[in-house]
Design a protein around this motif. Structure first.
Motif, PDB file in Angstrom:
ATOM      1  N   ARG A 192       0.857  -1.181   0.000  1.00  0.00           N
ATOM      2  CA  ARG A 192       0.000   0.000   0.000  1.00  0.00           C
ATOM      3  C   ARG A 192       0.893   1.231   0.000  1.00  0.00           C
ATOM      4  N   LYS A 193       0.407   2.318  -0.619  1.00  0.00           N
ATOM      5  CA  LYS A 193       1.223   3.524  -0.746  1.00  0.00           C
ATOM      6  C   LYS A 193       0.336   4.743  -0.874  1.00  0.00           C
ATOM      7  N   ASN A 194       0.787   5.837  -0.270  1.00  0.00           N
ATOM      8  CA  ASN A 194       0.079   7.099  -0.413  1.00  0.00           C
ATOM      9  C   ASN A 194       1.105   8.222  -0.474  1.00  0.00           C
ATOM     10  N   THR A 195       0.968   9.093  -1.484  1.00  0.00           N
ATOM     11  CA  THR A 195       1.890  10.208  -1.661  1.00  0.00           C
ATOM     12  C   THR A 195       1.107  11.511  -1.761  1.00  0.00           C
ATOM     13  N   ASN A 196       1.528  12.505  -0.986  1.00  0.00           N
ATOM     14  CA  ASN A 196       0.940  13.830  -1.038  1.00  0.00           C
ATOM     15  C   ASN A 196       1.831  14.696  -1.919  1.00  0.00           C
ATOM     16  N   TYR A 197       1.484  14.794  -3.213  1.00  0.00           N
ATOM     17  CA  TYR A 197       2.358  15.488  -4.150  1.00  0.00           C
ATOM     18  C   TYR A 197       2.396  16.995  -3.917  1.00  0.00           C
ATOM     19  N   SER A 198       1.386  17.533  -3.227  1.00  0.00           N
ATOM     20  CA  SER A 198       1.403  18.966  -2.935  1.00  0.00           C
ATOM     21  C   SER A 198       2.552  19.313  -1.991  1.00  0.00           C
ATOM     22  N   LYS A 199       2.926  18.368  -1.122  1.00  0.00           N
ATOM     23  CA  LYS A 199       4.044  18.602  -0.208  1.00  0.00           C
ATOM     24  C   LYS A 199       5.387  18.489  -0.913  1.00  0.00           C
ATOM     25  N   LEU A 200       5.358  17.899  -2.094  1.00  0.00           N
ATOM     26  CA  LEU A 200       6.577  17.792  -2.875  1.00  0.00           C
ATOM     27  C   LEU A 200       6.678  18.937  -3.880  1.00  0.00           C
ATOM     28  N   ASP A 201       5.801  19.937  -3.752  1.00  0.00           N
ATOM     29  CA  ASP A 201       5.720  21.044  -4.702  1.00  0.00           C
ATOM     30  C   ASP A 201       5.496  20.462  -6.097  1.00  0.00           C
ATOM     31  N   THR A 202       6.289  20.888  -7.051  1.00  0.00           N
ATOM     32  CA  THR A 202       6.184  20.320  -8.401  1.00  0.00           C
ATOM     33  C   THR A 202       7.229  19.239  -8.595  1.00  0.00           C
ATOM     34  N   LEU A 203       7.722  18.733  -7.481  1.00  0.00           N
ATOM     35  CA  LEU A 203       8.862  17.828  -7.518  1.00  0.00           C
ATOM     36  C   LEU A 203       8.509  16.479  -6.918  1.00  0.00           C
ATOM     37  N   ALA A 204       8.858  15.418  -7.575  1.00  0.00           N
ATOM     38  CA  ALA A 204       8.708  14.089  -6.994  1.00  0.00           C
ATOM     39  C   ALA A 204      10.063  13.409  -7.002  1.00  0.00           C
ATOM     40  N   LYS A 412      -3.051   7.682  10.226  1.00  0.00           N
ATOM     41  CA  LYS A 412      -4.361   8.193  10.651  1.00  0.00           C
ATOM     42  C   LYS A 412      -4.833   9.316   9.739  1.00  0.00           C
ATOM     43  N   LYS A 413      -3.913  10.188   9.316  1.00  0.00           N
ATOM     44  CA  LYS A 413      -4.284  11.272   8.402  1.00  0.00           C
ATOM     45  C   LYS A 413      -4.719  10.727   7.049  1.00  0.00           C
ATOM     46  N   ILE A 414      -4.004   9.700   6.580  1.00  0.00           N
ATOM     47  CA  ILE A 414      -4.383   9.076   5.306  1.00  0.00           C
ATOM     48  C   ILE A 414      -5.774   8.463   5.405  1.00  0.00           C
ATOM     49  N   GLN A 415      -6.043   7.800   6.520  1.00  0.00           N
ATOM     50  CA  GLN A 415      -7.356   7.183   6.735  1.00  0.00           C
ATOM     51  C   GLN A 415      -8.477   8.225   6.734  1.00  0.00           C
ATOM     52  N   LYS A 416      -8.209   9.379   7.350  1.00  0.00           N
ATOM     53  CA  LYS A 416      -9.210  10.466   7.355  1.00  0.00           C
ATOM     54  C   LYS A 416      -9.443  11.006   5.952  1.00  0.00           C
ATOM     55  N   GLN A 417      -8.365  11.152   5.183  1.00  0.00           N
ATOM     56  CA  GLN A 417      -8.499  11.626   3.805  1.00  0.00           C
ATOM     57  C   GLN A 417      -9.310  10.652   2.956  1.00  0.00           C
ATOM     58  N   LEU A 418      -9.067   9.359   3.161  1.00  0.00           N
ATOM     59  CA  LEU A 418      -9.810   8.346   2.400  1.00  0.00           C
ATOM     60  C   LEU A 418     -11.292   8.364   2.747  1.00  0.00           C
ATOM     61  N   LYS A 419     -11.604   8.616   4.027  1.00  0.00           N
ATOM     62  CA  LYS A 419     -13.014   8.702   4.433  1.00  0.00           C
ATOM     63  C   LYS A 419     -13.702   9.888   3.772  1.00  0.00           C
ATOM     64  N   ARG A 420     -12.994  11.006   3.675  1.00  0.00           N
ATOM     65  CA  ARG A 420     -13.577  12.208   3.069  1.00  0.00           C
ATOM     66  C   ARG A 420     -13.824  12.032   1.586  1.00  0.00           C
TER      67      ARG A 420
END
Length: 421
Positions: A192-204, A412-420
């Motif tokens: 399983r994997k989750n990436t918040n690309y906004s925190k990486l700016d325009t960079l991955a 926990k933050k990822i789980q909350k985002q998935l619920k939303r």
């Protein structure tokens, strides 16, 4: 002087956004009980990190996290067994599983060292000779059967202190005999994997290698990636103060590159069994003082407007012994990079960490997995499969490394985002 061949541990970063394939497989269903606890020093009351916890009479195991905590899933047919707890520099502890209480604190006593620094330096071999002897021992004291190892792998990317990406996986390692020159293979079971690309700016940051990066820290299986015949002479080796594990005396050997060597090499400590010359642990880092040369080792591709260089590169590998034979058990990698965009006032700091622990293993006769499509390559990137975070029983009976508090918070933050969504 010949050009030095330095291993990159397959941590290569490309500053581009890319996509990757999803690899997911079946889940194991077994009746088991879970046991949570915390390992602490009996004197200082500080948590003990990377402690080995093994179910006696089996190969099922785990390690404590950076908070000293662990979670162990125990099959019902092993409930009457003991668990054996070992940590470098501490006395072993054996506990009856049936008597364990959840969330209890388990105290380990520091071991008294019997071999002092003077008697070590009086050894018939100097520090370098002991290291050379250790590297020759792979055919005699390491596991020379083909083994199928179950392992848990976790990798994180942080922008400064904030989590930007979290990946976790259960894999099967097709471990070749230590006296065999063939490379190991890895089969992906579930991930399983989750990436918040906004925190990486325009960079991955492309983390290439995944579980292979940790597997290649196995110095005994892959000695050429840190010590080889060519570069051994570019290191200085010296004795440190001895310690012990499992009631055995352990040599502590310090190593660092010689002052006149410009190419980045490694420095750290090797923990070597005084009787058998087996490597029990190694903790080391890359010398990143030469920014330009160390950057070349990790950065494969980047935009012209970006300057990227490592500020820290740390590694750890632990071995475990079963029936007198040693094998790879755990490794941890932490890399910190500074990313400077030309024209921007502030730079960004990224920390990329990964760890892998062997949680079970067995000998097997076949050469490779029957389903070759499940085998991954060092170039494979763990793909997005965020839905796994919404299922609290996602890992089933597989043992995992208990997440530390920051990772637990990220989940926990990822789980909350998935619920939303």
């Amino acid at each position: 002087m010949k050009k030095l061949q330095i291993y990159k541990f397959f941590y290569i970063f490309s500053l581009i956004l890319i996509s990757s394939n999803i690899l997911i497989s079946q889940e194991v269903n077994t009746d088991f009980k879970e046991f949570e606890a915390k390992i602490i020093d009996s004197e200082t009351k500080k948590p003990l990190v990377f402690t080995n916890i093994v179910i006696q009479g089996s190969n099922i195991s785990t390690v404590s996290n950076s908070d000293g905590e662990f979670l162990l899933k125990i099959p019902n047919n092993l409930i009457e067994n003991n668990i054996v707890i070992t940590h470098l520099g501490y006395e072993d502890k054996i506990l009856k599983i049936a008597a364990l209480k959840n969330n209890e604190k388990i105290l380990l006593k520091p071991a008294t060292t019997q071999l002092n620094e003077i008697s070590i330096t009086a050894s018939t071999k100097n520090a370098k000779e002991i290291v050379q002897e250790t590297l020759k021992k792979k055919s005699s004291i390491y596991n020379n059967d083909r083994t199928l190892m179950t392992a848990f792998y976790r990798e994180t990317i942080k922008k400064r202190r904030k989590n930007a990406s979290l990946s976790e996986a259960v894999v099967k390692i097709h471990k070749q005999p230590y006296n065999n020159i063939r490379n190991d293979h890895i089969e992906l079971i579930k991930a399983r994997k989750n990436t918040n690309y906004s925190k990486l700016d325009t960079l991955a940051l492309k983390l290439q290698g995944g579980p292979f990066s940790n597997l290649y820290t196995d110095i005994i299986k892959y000695p050429e990636f840190i010590f080889n015949e060519e570069n051994m002479n570019f290191y200085t080796f010296s004795f440190g103060k001895s310690t012990s594990i499992n009631d055995r005396t352990i040599y502590v050997i310090n190593f660092k590159q010689k002052d006149y060597i410009e190419q980045p090499l490694y420095y750290g400590k090797l923990y070597i069994d005084a009787k058998t010359y087996a490597l029990s642990n190694a903790v080391y880092s890359l010398n990143v003082s030469n920014r330009e040369l160390s950057s070349r080792m990790y950065v494969r591709k980047k935009p012209r407007r970006v300057d990227v260089y490592p500020t820290e590169a740390s590694y750890r590998v632990n071995y475990r012994t079963t029936n007198g034979k040693w094998h790879y058990a755990y490794s941890n990698i932490s890399l910190t990079f500074k990313v400077n965009w030309k024209g921007k006032l502030f730079n960004n700091v990224y920390t990329l960490s990964s760890e892998m622990a062997i949680t079970d293993w067995k000998t097997y006769n076949t050469n490779l997995a029957k389903n070759r499509s499940q085998l991954i390559r060092p170039s494979t990137i763990l793909s997005e499969k965020a839905s796994g975070f919404s299922d609290p029983r996602f890992w089933g009976a597989y043992n995992i490394i208990e997440p530390e508090k920051s990772i637990e918070s990220a989940i926990k933050k990822i789980q909350k985002q998935l619920k939303r969504t």
